[in-house]
Design an enzyme around this catalytic site. Structure first.
Site, short mmCIF file in Angstrom:
data_model
loop_
_atom_site.label_atom_id
_atom_site.label_comp_id
_atom_site.label_asym_id
_atom_site.label_seq_id
_atom_site.Cartn_x
_atom_site.Cartn_y
_atom_site.Cartn_z
N LEU A 20 17.24 -31.88 2.46
CA LEU A 20 16.87 -31.37 1.16
C LEU A 20 17.79 -30.25 0.55
O LEU A 20 17.70 -30.08 -1.05
CB LEU A 20 15.52 -31.06 0.90
CG LEU A 20 14.64 -32.22 1.09
CD1 LEU A 20 13.21 -31.73 1.49
CD2 LEU A 20 14.57 -33.45 -0.07
N GLY A 21 18.40 -29.35 1.27
CA GLY A 21 19.07 -28.20 0.80
C GLY A 21 19.36 -27.37 1.96
O GLY A 21 18.93 -27.62 3.07
N ARG A 22 20.25 -26.31 1.56
CA ARG A 22 20.32 -25.25 2.80
C ARG A 22 20.12 -24.03 2.17
O ARG A 22 20.29 -23.77 1.03
CB ARG A 22 21.53 -25.60 3.51
CG ARG A 22 22.92 -25.13 2.45
CD ARG A 22 24.33 -25.94 2.52
NE ARG A 22 24.94 -25.74 1.28
CZ ARG A 22 24.68 -26.25 0.25
NH1 ARG A 22 23.55 -27.09 0.12
NH2 ARG A 22 25.43 -26.07 -0.84
N LYS A 24 20.05 -19.43 3.16
CA LYS A 24 20.97 -18.65 3.96
C LYS A 24 20.49 -18.73 5.42
O LYS A 24 21.15 -18.34 6.27
CB LYS A 24 20.62 -17.05 3.35
CG LYS A 24 21.34 -16.25 3.86
CD LYS A 24 21.04 -14.78 3.36
CE LYS A 24 21.75 -13.58 3.93
NZ LYS A 24 21.13 -12.28 3.62
N GLY A 26 18.86 -21.21 6.90
CA GLY A 26 18.92 -22.48 7.63
C GLY A 26 18.67 -23.35 6.75
O GLY A 26 18.99 -23.43 5.46
N HIS A 27 18.24 -24.68 7.03
CA HIS A 27 18.11 -25.98 6.30
C HIS A 27 16.89 -26.51 5.85
O HIS A 27 16.05 -26.12 6.78
CB HIS A 27 19.06 -27.09 6.75
CG HIS A 27 20.59 -26.83 7.20
ND1 HIS A 27 21.61 -27.51 7.03
CD2 HIS A 27 21.28 -25.71 7.33
CE1 HIS A 27 22.91 -27.09 7.22
NE2 HIS A 27 22.28 -25.90 7.29
N VAL A 28 16.71 -27.22 5.07
CA VAL A 28 15.46 -27.93 4.74
C VAL A 28 15.76 -29.44 4.70
O VAL A 28 16.62 -29.91 4.30
CB VAL A 28 15.03 -27.44 3.06
CG1 VAL A 28 13.64 -27.92 2.95
CG2 VAL A 28 14.92 -25.86 3.13
N LYS A 43 11.44 -26.59 6.85
CA LYS A 43 12.40 -25.82 6.53
C LYS A 43 12.79 -25.10 7.91
O LYS A 43 11.70 -24.50 8.61
CB LYS A 43 11.88 -24.63 5.44
CG LYS A 43 12.98 -23.64 5.24
CD LYS A 43 12.80 -22.68 4.09
CE LYS A 43 13.74 -21.81 3.73
NZ LYS A 43 13.43 -20.97 2.71
N ASP A 137 8.07 -14.68 -8.50
CA ASP A 137 9.63 -14.88 -8.70
C ASP A 137 9.63 -16.10 -9.44
O ASP A 137 10.12 -17.39 -8.78
CB ASP A 137 10.43 -15.08 -7.31
CG ASP A 137 11.66 -14.55 -7.50
OD1 ASP A 137 12.10 -14.53 -6.42
OD2 ASP A 137 12.30 -14.27 -8.65
C1 AK6 Z 1 5.73 -21.82 -0.06
O1 AK6 Z 1 7.35 -21.98 0.08
C2 AK6 Z 1 7.95 -21.26 0.92
C3 AK6 Z 1 7.57 -20.57 1.47
C4 AK6 Z 1 8.53 -19.60 2.26
C5 AK6 Z 1 9.82 -19.74 2.19
C6 AK6 Z 1 10.53 -18.91 3.01
O2 AK6 Z 1 11.74 -19.38 3.27
N1 AK6 Z 1 10.44 -17.43 3.39
C7 AK6 Z 1 11.13 -16.64 4.04
C8 AK6 Z 1 12.44 -17.18 4.75
C9 AK6 Z 1 12.91 -16.09 5.43
C10 AK6 Z 1 12.57 -14.82 5.44
C11 AK6 Z 1 11.40 -14.37 4.75
C12 AK6 Z 1 10.71 -15.50 3.95
C13 AK6 Z 1 10.23 -20.58 1.52
C14 AK6 Z 1 9.43 -21.69 0.67
N2 AK6 Z 1 9.75 -22.41 -0.27
C15 AK6 Z 1 10.94 -23.01 -0.44
O3 AK6 Z 1 11.94 -22.95 0.65
C16 AK6 Z 1 11.14 -24.13 -1.26
C17 AK6 Z 1 12.36 -25.04 -1.10
S1 AK6 Z 1 12.26 -25.84 0.23
C18 AK6 Z 1 11.05 -27.18 0.41
C19 AK6 Z 1 11.25 -28.29 -0.67
C20 AK6 Z 1 10.04 -29.03 -1.22
N3 AK6 Z 1 10.45 -30.05 -2.21
C21 AK6 Z 1 11.61 -30.27 -2.51
N4 AK6 Z 1 12.14 -31.44 -3.45
C22 AK6 Z 1 13.42 -31.26 -3.55
C23 AK6 Z 1 13.97 -30.31 -2.82
C24 AK6 Z 1 12.68 -29.63 -2.22
C25 AK6 Z 1 12.51 -28.70 -1.25
#
Ligand code: AK6
EC number: 2.7.11.1
Length: 272
Positions: A20-22, A24, A26-28, A43, A137
């Protein structure tokens, strides 16, 4: 009976689908939980990169916060698990994808569509502030659209995410309120400012303080140099609402519950 047993997820519980995307870290992927056939977004974050960037604590804090948030306009974090090398976040899948792509495609939204989105975001933010969570955000890049067309604050993780962002988005200042540009402490009223910026961008297709140079955007934000173009034609009621949100003095910004009573929202937002 016994306290609900916390489910220990493993990768084996899921069929993995298309990327669904990438980001920094990793990937989703689209994924289906085998037993329930429930569709989710999985994710995958690499522990090595999390460690390298010292964001493990940030991730743990965020997972803690997100696991208590339940709102139709906030993307759910259902759970997480990890193996030797990776951390997996089990996220809600938003079937209609990224809002900013929709905004780019139709340049700007109708007043009814903009008001409906702004009202749902205001309700999500009121919910978050009720739980002492702020600064969700809410720029277009962090908004996804659910199967019924409803907006979801996806909060791509504390700007750790290069998830298909527009080029202009990496490091955009457009959404920063004056107190953050001046980097003084901020409170829930930053979200009112950002929602005002978002409302403007929904209606005009560009953020209100956009400028070629970062330094000019800074200046325009600090001066609250708010101008409404003559095209597209936007109602004075919408401009009145935006003018009440983009106010430098944080205590003077229109409170979110007052926003829901503003005539432009009452007359244009679809009932939730
Ligand atoms: C509640 O959500 C999140 C909570 C935490 C994190 C996160 O990565 N936290 C982090 C990482 C590393 C260090 C510190 C904190 C990310 C998200 N949310 C997303 O990443 C949304 C896009 S991915 C999902 C998604 C769904 N539905 C879609 N439909 C089309 C594309 C798509 C893409």
């Amino acid at each position: 009976g016994a306290a609900a047993e916390i489910k220990r997820w493993t990768l084996n519980d899921f069929d993995i689908g298309k990327p669904l995307g990438r980001g920094k870290f990793g990937h989703v992927y689209l994924a289906r939980e085998k037993r329930s056939t429930h569709i989710v977004a999985l994710k995958v974050l690499f522990k090595s990169q999390l460690k390298q960037s010292q964001v493990e604590h940030q991730l743990r804090r965020e997972v803690e916060i997100q696991s208590h948030l339940r709102h139709p306009n906030i993307l759910r974090l259902y759970g997480y698990f990890y193996d030797q090398k990776r951390v997996y976040l089990i996220l809600e899948y938003a079937a209609k994808g990224e809002l900013y792509k929709e905004l780019q495609k139709c340049k700007y939204f109708s007043e009814r569509r903009a008001a409906t989105y702004v009202a749902s975001l205001a309700r999500a933010l009121i919910y978050c502030h009720g739980k002492h969570v702020i600064h969700r955000d809410i720029k277009p890049e962090n908004l996804l659209v659910g199967a019924e067309g409803e907006l979801k604050i996806a909060d791509f993780g504390w700007s750790v995410h290069t998830f298909n962002r527009r080029r202009t988005m990496c490091g955009t200042l457009d959404y920063l309120p004056p107190e953050m540009v001046e980097s003084v402490e901020h409170d829930a009223s930053v979200d009112i400012w950002s929602l005002g910026v978002l409302c403007y961008e929904f209606l005009y297709g560009v953020p209100p303080f956009e400028a070629k140079e970062h330094s000019d955007t800074y200046k325009r934000i600090l001066q609250v140099n708010l101008k409404f173009p003559s095209k597209p034609v936007v109602s004075s009621s919408a401009k009145d609402l935006i003018s009440q949100m983009l106010v430098k003095e944080t205590s003077q910004r229109l409170p979110l519950h007052k926003l829901l009573e503003h005539p432009w929202i009452v007359q244009n937002a679809e009932p939730s």
